[in-house]
Enzyme design. Structure first.
Site: not given
Lengths: 79, 373
Positions: B71, B200, B321
């Site tokens: 992000t 991740h 998200c």
């Protein structure tokens, strides 16, 4: 006859990443080998050579070239 | 048996990653900006990791900026480019299926007078480079198109779009968070100027990512502060996470992609044979190796996911998200699904640790719970 020095251009690399990169390269060399490092004037030439000496390496020579510096380092025997 | 099929959301950290982070936290806890011995030891970890990441991308170490994740990398790429362009930056082009961190970052610039064009996709979720070319103007400063879509796995034609941008002197940003280490992407071969990755999604730690910034690319920082990362990203570096990121890259098995692809196809074959009317969302061919996204004929995905979770099978309806938002997925709407159809969609994403037995068990459970035969 000693081996020619390896070279490492660290101009433009911010502190202390320049010292870290120099140490990583030196770690890959045999004891007693030489590394010729190009450094910027100012904080890099003030701080990188002492950081290398602190880890047991020998700063053999420092020469001003143009606006920067060339530093010859010998890898310490026990570093 | 626990079956984790939500690897597009995040992955389980590898043991080597946990060990690298633990070792770094214990031994290299100095601030990598400090000049004393512990600081320099931490800086060595950072620079060694930077080298590892640069090699994985085909980049130079100085072209890597560590961030807190995908992000932030996407925000830095989009806003940093526009802010650096100043008054010259009046137009940005993004695809309609970008991650929210690209879309929202771009749309936030509209209040600064930047015009944002959204390029649509076809029914498989693929961007047509010709459609990108049609909206470019002399005011365009940036095009952002992802490498692999986070919901439907569409592999976008980034080579062609990058070439298009390079030919017109327009910066090209690519969000490669889903595809990094799964699909080949070498910045020496793909004409990309900015590229987002994170750890991740590849069995690395959360909270660490990077932005590749091609040498000479003007980029304004998001944060004011100590000027770390060559002034492009202030803030004390997360050395243990950076060490974990490098360990995750070093642990990548290049043969894993073909295994994931075979198991993903096996899962799809099992589902389509047993559930009449099930449909594949996204492309059949140009698809990320670990992604499967299906639309069920009658069953809503949210209740199904709860039942699967109770059975120890973990998947998702779409982007992690967006899970908290009640709105239909913009990606699924963009490929032509109705809002009613989007709520019957299920994303199943594999990792290199997913086994055939797990895939077969998951298929049986989905068929049973979704009312198939």
């Amino acid at each position: 006859m000693s081996r020619p020095a390896e070279t490492l251009d660290l101009t433009g690399v911010p502190c202390p990443a320049n010292a870290a990169r120099a140490l990583l390269v030196i770690e890959g060399l045999p004891a007693g080998a030489f590394l010729r490092i190009s450094l910027d004037d100012g904080e890099p030439i003030q701080n990188v050579p002492p950081a290398l000496e602190e880890q047991g390496h020998v700063v053999v020579d420092k020469v001003r070239i143009g606006t920067g510096w060339q530093v010859l380092v010998k890898k310490g025997e026990e570093a | 048996m626990e079956i984790y099929l939500d690897n597009a959301a995040t992955t389980q950290p590898a043991t080597a990653v946990l060990l690298a982070m633990s070792e770094c936290s214990r031994r290299c806890y100095g601030n990598p900006a400090s000049w004393h011995r512990l600081g320099v030891e931490a800086a060595k970890v950072v620079e060694r990791s930077r080298q590892t990441l640069a090699e994985a991308l085909g980049a130079e170490p100085d072209e890597i900026v560590f961030t807190s994740g995908g992000t932030e990398s996407n925000n830095l790429a989009v806003k940093g480019t526009a802010w650096a362009a100043g008054r010259r930056g009046k137009h940005i082009v993004i695809s309609a299926v970008e991650h929210p961190s690209v879309t929202a970052a771009a749309l936030s610039l509209e209040k600064l007078g930047v015009r944002v064009s959204l390029v649509g996709v076809d029914s498989e979720g693929l961007v047509d480079p010709a459609a990108v070319a049609r909206v470019l103007t002399s005011a365009t400063i940036l095009v952002s198109v992802m490498h692999a879509n986070h919901e439907i796995g569409a592999l976008e034609p980034v080579q062609e779009i990058g070439r298009l941008c390079r030919g017109r002197g327009i910066l090209f940003h690519c969000d490669a968070c889903q595809s990094f280490t799964k699909e080949p992407l070498d910045v020496a071969k793909v004409p990309v100027d900015l590229l987002s990755v994170n750890a991740h999604k590849l069995h690395g730690p959360k909270g660490i990512g990077a932005l590749y910034v091609r040498k000479g690319t003007a980029l304004a920082p998001l944060f004011d502060g100590g000027g770390q990362e060559g002034g492009r990203r202030s803030g004390t570096l997360n050395t243990p996470a950076i060490a974990g990121f490098a360990a995750a890259i070093e642990a990548v098995d290049l043969r894993a992609a073909s295994v994931m692809r075979r198991l993903r196809d096996r899962l799809w074959d099992s589902l389509r044979r047993a559930v009449p009317g099930i449909r594949l969302n996204g492309p059949r061919k140009a698809r990320l190796c670990n992604n499967l996204n299906v639309m069920l004929p009658e069953t809503e995905s949210k209740p199904l996911l709860r039942k699967l979770s109770a059975a120890g099978i973990y998947a998702s309806a779409g982007a992690a998200c967006s899970s908290a938002k009640p709105e239909p997925s913009p990606v699924l709407l963009a490929i032509g699904l109705s809002p009613q159809e989007t709520v019957r969609s299920l994303r199943l994403s594999l990792s290199r640790w997913t086994t055939q037995a797990q895939v077969d068990a998951a298929a049986r459970a989905i068929v049973r719970l979704a009312g198939g035969s």
